[in-house]
Design a protein around this motif. Structure first.
Motif, PDB file in Angstrom:
ATOM      1  N   ASN A 237     -80.418  27.375 -29.222  1.00 22.42           N
ATOM      2  CA  ASN A 237     -81.635  26.579 -29.194  1.00 22.42           C
ATOM      3  C   ASN A 237     -81.755  25.893 -27.838  1.00 22.42           C
ATOM      4  OD1 ASN A 237     -83.896  25.078 -29.769  1.00 22.42           O
ATOM      5  ND2 ASN A 237     -82.808  23.572 -31.026  1.00 22.42           N
ATOM      6  N   THR A 238     -82.249  26.642 -26.848  1.00 22.10           N
ATOM      7  CA  THR A 238     -82.289  26.121 -25.482  1.00 22.10           C
ATOM      8  C   THR A 238     -83.614  25.459 -25.130  1.00 22.10           C
ATOM      9  OG1 THR A 238     -83.001  28.282 -24.651  1.00 22.10           O
ATOM     10  CG2 THR A 238     -80.628  27.837 -24.688  1.00 22.10           C
ATOM     11  N   ARG A 239     -84.567  25.499 -26.049  1.00 21.79           N
ATOM     12  CA  ARG A 239     -85.865  24.860 -25.774  1.00 21.79           C
ATOM     13  C   ARG A 239     -85.657  23.349 -25.634  1.00 21.79           C
ATOM     14  NH1 ARG A 239     -90.714  26.110 -29.807  1.00 21.79           N
ATOM     15  NH2 ARG A 239     -90.323  28.174 -28.863  1.00 21.79           N
ATOM     16  N   GLY A 240     -86.131  22.807 -24.533  1.00 27.27           N
ATOM     17  CA  GLY A 240     -85.991  21.384 -24.292  1.00 27.27           C
ATOM     18  C   GLY A 240     -84.658  20.975 -23.699  1.00 27.27           C
ATOM     19  N   TRP A 241     -83.803  21.982 -23.393  1.00 35.21           N
ATOM     20  CA  TRP A 241     -82.506  21.630 -22.775  1.00 35.21           C
ATOM     21  C   TRP A 241     -82.760  21.014 -21.408  1.00 35.21           C
ATOM     22  CZ3 TRP A 241     -77.844  20.759 -24.432  1.00 35.21           C
ATOM     23  CH2 TRP A 241     -76.784  20.684 -23.525  1.00 35.21           C
ATOM     24  N   PRO A 242     -82.162  19.850 -21.112  1.00 31.93           N
ATOM     25  CA  PRO A 242     -82.500  19.145 -19.877  1.00 31.93           C
ATOM     26  C   PRO A 242     -81.905  19.816 -18.638  1.00 31.93           C
ATOM     27  CG  PRO A 242     -80.727  18.009 -21.025  1.00 31.93           C
ATOM     28  CD  PRO A 242     -81.204  19.102 -21.948  1.00 31.93           C
ATOM     29  N   ALA A 243     -82.557  19.597 -17.506  1.00 28.12           N
ATOM     30  CA  ALA A 243     -81.985  19.998 -16.218  1.00 28.12           C
ATOM     31  C   ALA A 243     -80.902  18.983 -15.872  1.00 28.12           C
ATOM     32  CB  ALA A 243     -83.062  20.028 -15.145  1.00 28.12           C
ATOM     33  N   ARG A 244     -79.664  19.442 -15.796  1.00 26.58           N
ATOM     34  CA  ARG A 244     -78.543  18.510 -15.640  1.00 26.58           C
ATOM     35  C   ARG A 244     -77.984  18.547 -14.223  1.00 26.58           C
ATOM     36  NH1 ARG A 244     -74.054  19.383 -19.927  1.00 26.58           N
ATOM     37  NH2 ARG A 244     -73.686  17.148 -19.591  1.00 26.58           N
ATOM     38  N   THR A 245     -77.434  17.414 -13.801  1.00 30.78           N
ATOM     39  CA  THR A 245     -76.685  17.308 -12.554  1.00 30.78           C
ATOM     40  C   THR A 245     -75.320  16.738 -12.891  1.00 30.78           C
ATOM     41  OG1 THR A 245     -78.721  16.904 -11.292  1.00 30.78           O
ATOM     42  CG2 THR A 245     -76.629  16.351 -10.229  1.00 30.78           C
ATOM     43  N   LEU A 246     -74.270  17.503 -12.591  1.00 34.76           N
ATOM     44  CA  LEU A 246     -72.907  17.095 -12.905  1.00 34.76           C
ATOM     45  C   LEU A 246     -72.085  16.979 -11.623  1.00 34.76           C
ATOM     46  CD1 LEU A 246     -72.283  19.335 -16.052  1.00 34.76           C
ATOM     47  CD2 LEU A 246     -72.951  16.930 -15.987  1.00 34.76           C
ATOM     48  N   PHE A 247     -70.918  16.347 -11.748  1.00 34.08           N
ATOM     49  CA  PHE A 247     -70.132  16.000 -10.558  1.00 34.08           C
ATOM     50  C   PHE A 247     -68.649  16.282 -10.804  1.00 34.08           C
ATOM     51  CE2 PHE A 247     -73.640  13.178 -11.453  1.00 34.08           C
ATOM     52  CZ  PHE A 247     -74.395  13.228 -10.300  1.00 34.08           C
ATOM     53  N   VAL A 248     -67.993  16.772  -9.753  1.00 34.63           N
ATOM     54  CA  VAL A 248     -66.534  16.894  -9.769  1.00 34.63           C
ATOM     55  C   VAL A 248     -66.010  16.392  -8.428  1.00 34.63           C
ATOM     56  CG1 VAL A 248     -66.399  18.838 -11.376  1.00 34.63           C
ATOM     57  CG2 VAL A 248     -66.636  19.281  -8.930  1.00 34.63           C
ATOM     58  N   HIS A 249     -64.791  15.857  -8.461  1.00 37.45           N
ATOM     59  CA  HIS A 249     -64.118  15.531  -7.208  1.00 37.45           C
ATOM     60  C   HIS A 249     -62.613  15.582  -7.425  1.00 37.45           C
ATOM     61  CE1 HIS A 249     -64.148  10.856  -8.072  1.00 37.45           C
ATOM     62  NE2 HIS A 249     -63.856  11.546  -9.122  1.00 37.45           N
ATOM     63  N   LEU A 259     -67.198  10.835  -1.249  1.00 42.94           N
ATOM     64  CA  LEU A 259     -67.462  12.154  -0.662  1.00 42.94           C
ATOM     65  C   LEU A 259     -66.197  12.945  -0.349  1.00 42.94           C
ATOM     66  CD1 LEU A 259     -70.478  11.328   1.686  1.00 42.94           C
ATOM     67  CD2 LEU A 259     -70.542  12.536  -0.505  1.00 42.94           C
ATOM     68  N   ARG A 260     -65.090  12.562  -0.948  1.00 43.36           N
ATOM     69  CA  ARG A 260     -63.853  13.318  -0.740  1.00 43.36           C
ATOM     70  C   ARG A 260     -63.798  14.498  -1.713  1.00 43.36           C
ATOM     71  NH1 ARG A 260     -58.494  13.617   0.815  1.00 43.36           N
ATOM     72  NH2 ARG A 260     -57.031  14.271  -0.824  1.00 43.36           N
ATOM     73  N   LYS A 261     -63.715  15.700  -1.206  1.00 46.64           N
ATOM     74  CA  LYS A 261     -63.510  16.915  -1.985  1.00 46.64           C
ATOM     75  C   LYS A 261     -64.364  16.900  -3.254  1.00 46.64           C
ATOM     76  CE  LYS A 261     -59.397  18.769  -2.215  1.00 46.64           C
ATOM     77  NZ  LYS A 261     -59.647  19.974  -1.416  1.00 46.64           N
ATOM     78  N   CYS A 262     -65.671  16.808  -3.068  1.00 48.75           N
ATOM     79  CA  CYS A 262     -66.564  16.643  -4.213  1.00 48.75           C
ATOM     80  C   CYS A 262     -67.644  17.725  -4.228  1.00 48.75           C
ATOM     81  CB  CYS A 262     -67.218  15.259  -4.183  1.00 48.75           C
ATOM     82  SG  CYS A 262     -68.314  15.004  -2.774  1.00 48.75           S
ATOM     83  N   ALA A 263     -68.222  17.922  -5.403  1.00 48.22           N
ATOM     84  CA  ALA A 263     -69.336  18.846  -5.554  1.00 48.22           C
ATOM     85  C   ALA A 263     -70.336  18.255  -6.538  1.00 48.22           C
ATOM     86  CB  ALA A 263     -68.851  20.205  -6.050  1.00 48.22           C
ATOM     87  N   VAL A 264     -71.610  18.353  -6.182  1.00 43.61           N
ATOM     88  CA  VAL A 264     -72.711  18.007  -7.072  1.00 43.61           C
ATOM     89  C   VAL A 264     -73.270  19.333  -7.580  1.00 43.61           C
ATOM     90  CG1 VAL A 264     -74.888  16.762  -7.315  1.00 43.61           C
ATOM     91  CG2 VAL A 264     -73.179  15.991  -5.642  1.00 43.61           C
ATOM     92  N   MET A 265     -73.408  19.462  -8.895  1.00 46.78           N
ATOM     93  CA  MET A 265     -73.687  20.767  -9.490  1.00 46.78           C
ATOM     94  C   MET A 265     -74.933  20.736 -10.368  1.00 46.78           C
ATOM     95  SD  MET A 265     -69.802  21.737 -10.707  1.00 46.78           S
ATOM     96  CE  MET A 265     -69.788  20.394 -11.894  1.00 46.78           C
ATOM     97  N   THR A 266     -75.786  21.730 -10.187  1.00 42.95           N
ATOM     98  CA  THR A 266     -76.861  22.027 -11.124  1.00 42.95           C
ATOM     99  C   THR A 266     -76.728  23.497 -11.505  1.00 42.95           C
ATOM    100  OG1 THR A 266     -78.505  22.757  -9.504  1.00 42.95           O
ATOM    101  CG2 THR A 266     -78.330  20.370  -9.888  1.00 42.95           C
ATOM    102  N   ASP A 267     -77.623  23.979 -12.339  1.00 45.65           N
ATOM    103  CA  ASP A 267     -77.549  25.391 -12.701  1.00 45.65           C
ATOM    104  C   ASP A 267     -77.632  26.290 -11.456  1.00 45.65           C
ATOM    105  OD1 ASP A 267     -77.305  24.822 -15.375  1.00 45.65           O
ATOM    106  OD2 ASP A 267     -79.413  25.206 -15.861  1.00 45.65           O
ATOM    107  N   ARG A 268     -78.407  25.869 -10.483  1.00 44.93           N
ATOM    108  CA  ARG A 268     -78.635  26.712  -9.307  1.00 44.93           C
ATOM    109  C   ARG A 268     -77.833  26.272  -8.085  1.00 44.93           C
ATOM    110  NH1 ARG A 268     -84.493  27.788  -6.207  1.00 44.93           N
ATOM    111  NH2 ARG A 268     -83.609  29.032  -4.469  1.00 44.93           N
ATOM    112  N   TRP A 269     -77.662  24.968  -7.884  1.00 48.61           N
ATOM    113  CA  TRP A 269     -77.188  24.455  -6.600  1.00 48.61           C
ATOM    114  C   TRP A 269     -75.782  23.871  -6.687  1.00 48.61           C
ATOM    115  CZ3 TRP A 269     -80.271  25.896  -2.796  1.00 48.61           C
ATOM    116  CH2 TRP A 269     -81.642  26.043  -3.025  1.00 48.61           C
TER     117      TRP A 269
END
Length: 448
Positions: A237-249, A259-269
């Motif tokens: 049920n993916t209808r209405g699934w939000p565009a998410r931004t997640l983080f790792v470091h 900003l040490r060894k980090c990544a900002v992640m979306t489905d595309r970027w």
């Protein structure tokens, strides 16, 4: 486990009723039973030291299946259960029986990587055993089985060979090869069966809200729960699934640095270290930095990172403290694995202990009850006599400082002190007649 070896951080302090665990973050690390080498080791079973027989991964899966037996109808039980099996393998040192690594050696794989692959083969074998056991116990259809890992490959790729699915980086990297991991879900009665990929970006923080939703549990309201329930994705049920931004470091510092060894992640970027931008739709392997072409995306993801950093930065100076004097962990054995050294060296594995690494740091502690305490300094854990090789020994805990001479053949030295309940720091120093001082690698703290 790798979340602490003392009260209140052990599995049994955090809600687990049946526990079999090695010490530290891997077999052979400083808090582990001294001399363990993956074969016929000694682990802690519900807080007691118990000698095991067999290879580490086999031992843990055998114990898990014994636990499950008591929950199945065939075993006389019929209650829901949660079983968590975080294997030591495939962690270094890469030790495994010859039969598991031989096929890879015969295929020309370098020895270190062949052993790593052999450890994974043994894990695969044990997962198969577990699945067959669930089926034989009548539990397979209504048991949610999740298989995942904690980081990218440590030794399966890089240095001119191996396989990493086209990902850039390995364990510890801010690129996807360091943190993108498999996560398989299987629950026939819940409609989760094979043959389908979920392409959306998700993270470990989604586990708690997802399992809570599946089990019909209400999340606590007195704190912020990170993550999002993945039930809609798992139920198609993916209808209405939000565009998410997640983080790792990956920090590995006393105090995190922005900003040490980090990544900002979306489905595309992927925005890496705040500077490099990668379009995964066109560049799965993160080879081409397109930050100059998409400045608006860089700005948007940077703003999201700044907001996230501000939300977590309020606790960077807080310590996770070891409890002293609690009845469930008395005497408590502190190890130098848990020193705070302000980014100085930490003797985190037993070979550092054997080589006599000269280092020191303090333990962040919390005295759980006021009273008299005996504090014993050692260079080996209790039960193993080894010279302190020091002329004087010093203890500092809070505002209390004690110092005494050490006999030439002493293998331990003890102080008796009065302590008040509350947070404190504990540090020891062993000073030889000549040469550099060091801290006591092992300190036993007993409320009398």
């Amino acid at each position: 486990w790798h979340l602490g070896d003392n009260y209140p951080l052990r599995p049994q302090d955090q809600g687990f009723q049946e526990v079999l665990v090695h010490g530290g973050g891997g077999v052979g690390q400083t808090p582990d039973f001294f001399g363990n080498d993956y074969f016929d080791d000694t682990y802690w079973h519900n807080g007691q030291v118990v000698k095991q027989k067999g290879y580490c991964t086999d031992v843990f899966f055998d114990a898990a299946m014994r636990f499950i037996d008591g929950k199945s109808k065939n075993g006389g039980g019929d209650k829901p259960f949660f079983c968590y099996i975080p294997t030591n393998a495939a962690h270094g040192p890469f030790l495994v029986a010859d039969k598991y690594k031989k096929p890879y050696l015969d295929a020309g794989v370098p020895a270190r990587r062949a052993a790593f692959y052999g450890m994974i083969t043994n894990i695969d074998e044990n997962v198969a055993r577990l699945r067959k056991h669930l089926a034989a116990s009548g539990l397979a259809d209504n048991t949610l089985l999740i298989f995942t890992t904690d980081n990218g490959t440590a030794a399966g790729a890089g240095r001119g060979g191996g396989f990493n699915a086209g990902l850039r980086g390995t364990k510890g990297s801010e690129f996807d090869g360091g943190h993108r991991v498999p996560c398989f879900w299987h629950w026939p009665n819940g409609g989760m069966v094979g043959g389908r990929d979920v392409p959306h970006v998700t993270a470990h923080v989604d586990m708690l809200p997802t399992l809570s939703a599946i089990c019909g549990l209400k999340p606590p309201t007195d704190r912020t729960i990170d993550g999002t329930s993945l039930v809609p994705l798992l139920k198609r049920n993916t209808r209405g699934w939000p565009a998410r931004t997640l983080f790792v470091h990956s920090q590995r510092l006393e105090f995190p640095t922005k900003l040490r060894k980090c990544a900002v992640m979306t489905d595309r970027w992927r925005l890496v270290n705040g500077k490099q931008l990668f379009d995964l739709d066109a560049d799965y392997g993160q080879k081409t930095n397109v930050a100059a072409e998409f400045p608006g995306v860089v700005k948007q993801l940077s703003q999201s990172y700044d907001k996230w950093w501000a939300s977590i930065g309020t606790r960077f100076k807080d310590y996770v403290r070891i409890g002293l004097g609690h009845k469930s962990d008395n005497p408590a054995l502190l190890t130098c694995h848990d020193w705070h050294t302000n980014n100085g060296p930490v003797p985190w594995n037993q070979n550092h202990i054997r080589s006599g690494l000269k280092a020191n740091g303090f333990w962040a502690v919390s005295v759980t009850r006021s009273g008299k305490y005996r504090i014993t300094l050692r260079t080996r854990p209790p039960g193993i006599d080894h010279p302190l090789a020091a002329a004087t020994a010093k203890l500092v805990i809070g505002k209390t400082t004690r110092e005494q001479a050490v006999a030439a053949d002493a293998t331990s030295v003890s102080f008796t002190v009065e302590l008040k309940a509350g947070d404190s720091r504990l540090q020891t120093t062993l000073t030889p007649k000549t040469g550099k001082p060091r801290g006591a690698y092992f300190v036993q703290v007993e409320a009398l």
